[in-house]
Design a protein around this motif. Structure first.
Motif: not given
Length: 296
Positions: A249, A238-242, A212, A245-246
């Motif tokens: 998780w 930002i899309s890459y970070l989201i 990231q 995250q998903a």
């Protein structure tokens, strides 16, 4: 350079090319000179977007035919560099300054080489190899919903956006197969099922964190050279970070159920960044953990 940060100048006016170019390419498929003119006259971002849309149904079809949903994973370490090569080639072909793109491509190739080698060592390119998370997900949702997930996320979203290191995992597999502890490892670490030493004492997913950071730094570089605090390309970062995250998780949801000590590991160590203040949480075993506490 400042104009590059204006989406109304660099992206939106060229969106019609996304619809016009396929027919124009088909009409000139045997004319190399005409194809070159089309390539140079097409916004390179639009070309890249079109390629990703073209790949999405291929990933979907192959995954559904083989019932193996890790097709994007096999290309994950290669496609970003191929896209960067496309941008670099376009700049050279169009006679545009390409020094920064050449530098970007060089680092991107290094990133791809490292990630591809790591994926290969873990058996990712072996026939039948698949991300274990998809099996877990298929057990939790009905086939129709999983198909929608395959279309929207696995095949399309991941195509658009385009760790644990192998040493520990290989040692764990050897230990589980032979019941012998490989040299350089401790039995309690292998029995635990996940690594808590080295970088993993500070970050639960150091590989994911580094990946990231790599792309966020590139976005930061774009802000630096355009002398802006932010620009429209933040959408990609930002899309890459989201996505991470998903994905992380869900990975940890499985790990917490599989390994009894994992929740304690989550409490002590940050997902991506170290928990501050504080240093390494030390070893998890009672014996060595007590020694570490005594030493402190």
């Amino acid at each position: 350079m400042a104009d590059c940060t204006d989406i109304h100048k660099t992206v939106l006016p060229y969106m019609p090319q996304l619809y016009d170019r396929p027919q124009q390419i088909f009409e000139n498929i045997t004319n190399l000179q005409a194809l070159k003119v089309l390539y140079i006259s097409t916004n390179p971002l639009i070309s890249a977007f079109a390629i990703s849309l073209f790949l999405a149904p291929i990933f979907l079809l192959v995954s559904e035919v083989n019932k193996n949903y890790s097709q994007v994973d096999r290309c994950w370490s290669l496609l970003p560099t191929l896209y960067n090569a496309h941008y670099t080639l376009y700049a050279h072909a169009a006679g545009q300054p390409a020094r920064r793109l050449d530098t970007l491509l060089m680092f991107s190739c290094a990133w791809s080489a490292r990630l591809t080698y790591n994926y290969w060592r873990k058996g990712g390119y072996s026939i039948g190899s698949e991300d274990y998370r998809w099996d877990v997900l298929k057990e939790k949702i009905n086939p129709a919903l999983f198909f929608v997930f395959n279309v929207v996320f696995i095949s399309l979203a991941q195509s658009r956006l385009i760790g644990q290191p192998p040493a520990y995992q290989e040692a764990k597999k050897e230990y589980q197969k032979t019941a012998k502890v490989p040299q350089g490892f401790h039995q309690e670490d292998l029995d635990r099922g996940f690594n808590t030493t080295g970088l993993f004492a500070y970050s639960r997913h150091p590989n994911f964190a580094a990946e990231q950071c790599f792309w966020v730094v590139l976005y930061g570089w774009s802000c630096w050279v355009t002398q802006t605090y932010y620009n429209w390309s933040a959408i990609g970062a930002i899309s890459y970070l989201i996505l991470f995250q998903a994905s992380t998780w869900f990975t940890e949801l499985i790990s917490a159920k599989k390994y009894p000590e994992y929740k304690e590991y989550q409490r002590r160590v940050g997902m991506f960044l170290p928990k501050l203040p504080g240093g390494s949480p030390g070893d998890f075993s009672d014996k060595r953990g007590s020694q570490a506490a005594a030493a402190n």
